[in-house]
Design a protein around this motif. Structure first.
Motif, PDB file in Angstrom:
ATOM      1  N   THR A 103       0.838  -1.194   0.000  1.00 27.97           N
ATOM      2  CA  THR A 103       0.000   0.000   0.000  1.00 27.97           C
ATOM      3  C   THR A 103       0.877   1.249   0.000  1.00 27.97           C
ATOM      4  O   THR A 103       1.813   1.354   0.790  1.00 27.97           O
ATOM      5  N   VAL A 104       0.554   2.207  -0.886  1.00 28.08           N
ATOM      6  CA  VAL A 104       1.383   3.405  -1.050  1.00 28.08           C
ATOM      7  C   VAL A 104       0.487   4.643  -1.065  1.00 28.08           C
ATOM      8  O   VAL A 104      -0.525   4.686  -1.781  1.00 28.08           O
ATOM      9  N   THR A 105       0.861   5.651  -0.296  1.00 30.08           N
ATOM     10  CA  THR A 105       0.156   6.929  -0.328  1.00 30.08           C
ATOM     11  C   THR A 105       1.010   7.966  -1.047  1.00 30.08           C
ATOM     12  O   THR A 105       2.234   7.844  -1.114  1.00 30.08           O
ATOM     13  N   SER A 106       0.374   9.005  -1.556  1.00 28.81           N
ATOM     14  CA  SER A 106       1.101  10.104  -2.167  1.00 28.81           C
ATOM     15  C   SER A 106       1.453  11.143  -1.109  1.00 28.81           C
ATOM     16  O   SER A 106       1.012  11.067   0.041  1.00 28.81           O
ATOM     17  N   LYS A 107       2.242  12.135  -1.506  1.00 26.52           N
ATOM     18  CA  LYS A 107       2.705  13.162  -0.573  1.00 26.52           C
ATOM     19  C   LYS A 107       1.517  13.928   0.014  1.00 26.52           C
ATOM     20  O   LYS A 107       0.687  14.473  -0.724  1.00 26.52           O
ATOM     21  N   GLY A 108       1.445  13.947   1.357  1.00 25.50           N
ATOM     22  CA  GLY A 108       0.416  14.699   2.043  1.00 25.50           C
ATOM     23  C   GLY A 108      -0.998  14.206   1.822  1.00 25.50           C
ATOM     24  O   GLY A 108      -1.966  14.929   2.110  1.00 25.50           O
TER      25      GLY A 108
END
Length: 395
Positions: free
Chosen positions: A383-388
Motif C-alpha cells: 500500500t502506497v500513499t502520495s505526498k500529504g
C-alpha cells in the motif's frame, strides 16, 4: 507513481536520510570525478533544490555538480530520450573538452568505483564500455542483456533489450550479464555516435537501446563486470545493485537495509554516501503518558524521529516521523514528517511525506479498504500513499 507525482525519480527519498541521486553522485565523487552535470527535465524542482543545497564543490579547483535543464538547444523538442538529452547538451562536452565521458543513471542503489571501469576502458582500446551486473537467468526478460563474444568475453557480441531468454555465462550457466545503465565513452566517439543517432529515423534516442548497439555493430564496445569492482572496507562481496524503478523494488531495497546483516551496507566510512544534513535533533524513543515504552527493532531511525509509546519493527523512518502511543508500524517505509496517531497500525506500506494517520486507523491490512481511500495498492499487496494524502479518520 505515486512517489513521482510531485518529483523526478532521482529525487525520491531513500533509506531515511538520502535521495536516490545521492548514490550516483557519491559513487562519482568517491571515484575522484568532480566535474559532474545532472541533466534534468520532468518535475525537477526538488531535485534541483537538493543539488544546489547539498552538492557544492570547490570552485577554486574548478570542480562542480551542475544541474542542467532541458534547453531546446538543437530544435524545438524537449529531450526525446537519454541519448537525445546528451545530444542536446553537447555544448557541455565542447566546453569541458574531456577525453573520457562517464554516463550513469541516477535512480539505482549501489556502490561502485568508476575509476576502475575507466581504467579498463582505456586499456581495452574500445570506444564504449558498458557496466554489467550478474543476474539470475530467469530475470533476463526484465533487463537489457549483454551477450559477449566467445573469442573475447570482454567484447560485446549483442545487446538485447528484455529478451524472452538468453544463454547463461560460461563460468556460471545460471546467470547472465545485465546492463547497469552505466557507460564509459571516449569523448570523440560519443559525439560521433550522438550525431549519427540524431540524424537517424529509426531510433528512440536511447543510450541502451540505440547508442550502445551502434558501437556493438562496429565491434567497438566492451563490457565491465561489476563483480570485479573492489572497494575499501567492503567485506561483503555480493556486489549489491538494485534498480528501484518500481514501487515493489523500491520497497524491497528498504527491506534489504533493515536485515540484521543487510545486503547493502550503508556504514562504510571509506566510501560514504553523501547527502544534505538535517538540522533536526537526534532520534528518540520514550515512554508515553501511560508509561508504555517506545520500541524499535530491526529498523532505521533518522534524525528527528520520536517514538512515544509506539512500536516499530523492520521499518525505515525518515526525518521527523512521529509514532504515538500504542501505534504499530511494521515492514513499512515512512518518509519525512509522517505522523502515526495513537493506536494506529501501518503494515507493508510506503507513506510519502507529511501523511497523518489518524488515531486507530489501519493501513495495509485490508486491500479493498485501502483502495477505497484512494491509496495505491500494488499487485503484491504493498500500500502506497502520495505526498500529504488525506487519510480519513475513523467514523
Amino acid at each position: 507513481m505515486p512517489l513521482t507525482a510531485d518529483r523526478a525519480k532521482p529525487a525520491v527519498p531513500f533509506a531515511g536520510s538520502y535521495r536516490l541521486i545521492d548514490f550516483a553522485l557519491s559513487n562519482l565523487v568517491n571515484s575522484g570525478y568532480l566535474r559532474i552535470v545532472v541533466l534534468t527535465q520532468y518535475k525537477s524542482h526538488s531535485l534541483d533544490r537538493h543539488i544546489s543545497e547539498t552538492w557544492r564543490m570547490s570552485t577554486l579547483l574548478r570542480n562542480y555538480v551542475a544541474s542542467v535543464p532541458a534547453q531546446q538547444r538543437r530544435g524545438k523538442d524537449w529531450f526525446l530520450g537519454s541519448a537525445n538529452a546528451i545530444y542536446q547538451s553537447m555544448n557541455l562536452i565542447h566546453d569541458a573538452r574531456p577525453d573520457i565521458v562517464v554516463v550513469i543513471g541516477a535512480d539505482h542503489v549501489y556502490r561502485m568505483d568508476f575509476q576502475q571501469m575507466v581504467e579498463q576502458h582505456i586499456e581495452s582500446g574500445v570506444s564504449a564500455t558498458v557496466a554489467a551486473v550478474r543476474q539470475p537467468l530467469e530475470l533476463a526478460s526484465s533487463f537489457g542483456v549483454i551477450e559477449t563474444q566467445r573469442s573475447d568475453p570482454n567484447l560485446i557480441e549483442r545487446f538485447v533489450e528484455k529478451p524472452a531468454t538468453t544463454e547463461g555465462l560460461a563460468d556460471d550457466p545460471t546467470q547472465f550479464l545485465a546492463s547497469m545503465g552505466n557507460y564509459v565513452f571516449t569523448a570523440d566517439a560519443l559525439v560521433d555516435a550522438l550525431n549519427a543517432d540524431a540524424e537517424a529515423e529509426d531510433t528512440d534516442h536511447d543510450m541502451g537501446g540505440d547508442i550502445v548497439p551502434w558501437f556493438v555493430e562496429q565491434n567497438d564496445c566492451g563490457v565491465y563486470d561489476f563483480t570485479t569492482n573492489v572497494l575499501p572496507e567492503e567485506t561483503d562481496r555480493t556486489h549489491y545493485w538494485r534498480d528501484v524503478g518500481t514501487l515493489d523494488s523500491y520497497y524491497d531495497a528498504h527491506m534489504d537495509l533493515v536485515k540484521p546483516w543487510p545486503d547493502f551496507n550503508l556504514y562504510n566510512p571509506e566510501w560514504p554516501i553523501f547527502t544534505r544534513q538535517s538540522v533536526s535533533p537526534p532520534a528518540k524513543l520514550v515512554r508515553s503518558a501511560t508509561k508504555r515504552p517506545g520500541t524499535a527493532v530491526d529498523s532505521i531511525l533518522s534524525q528527528g524521529v520520536v517514538i512515544s509509546g509506539g512500536t516499530v519493527a523492520q521499518s525505515v523512518l525518515s526525518t521527523d516521523v512521529r509514532v504515538h502511543n500504542e501505534a504499530w508500524v511494521e515492514q513499512s517505509v515512512l518518509l519525512d514528517g509522517v505522523v502515526v496517531g495513537k493506536g494506529a497500525k501501518v503494515r507493508n506500506a510506503i507513506l510519502d511525506k507529511n501523511v497523518v494517520v489518524p488515531e486507530g486507523v489501519q493501513i495495509g491490512f485490508d486491500r479493498a479498504e485501502d483502495e477505497a481511500r484512494g491509496f495505491t495498492v500494488t499487485e503484491s499487496g504493498l500500500t502506497v500513499t502520495s505526498k500529504g494524502q488525506f487519510v480519513p479518520p475513523l467514523d
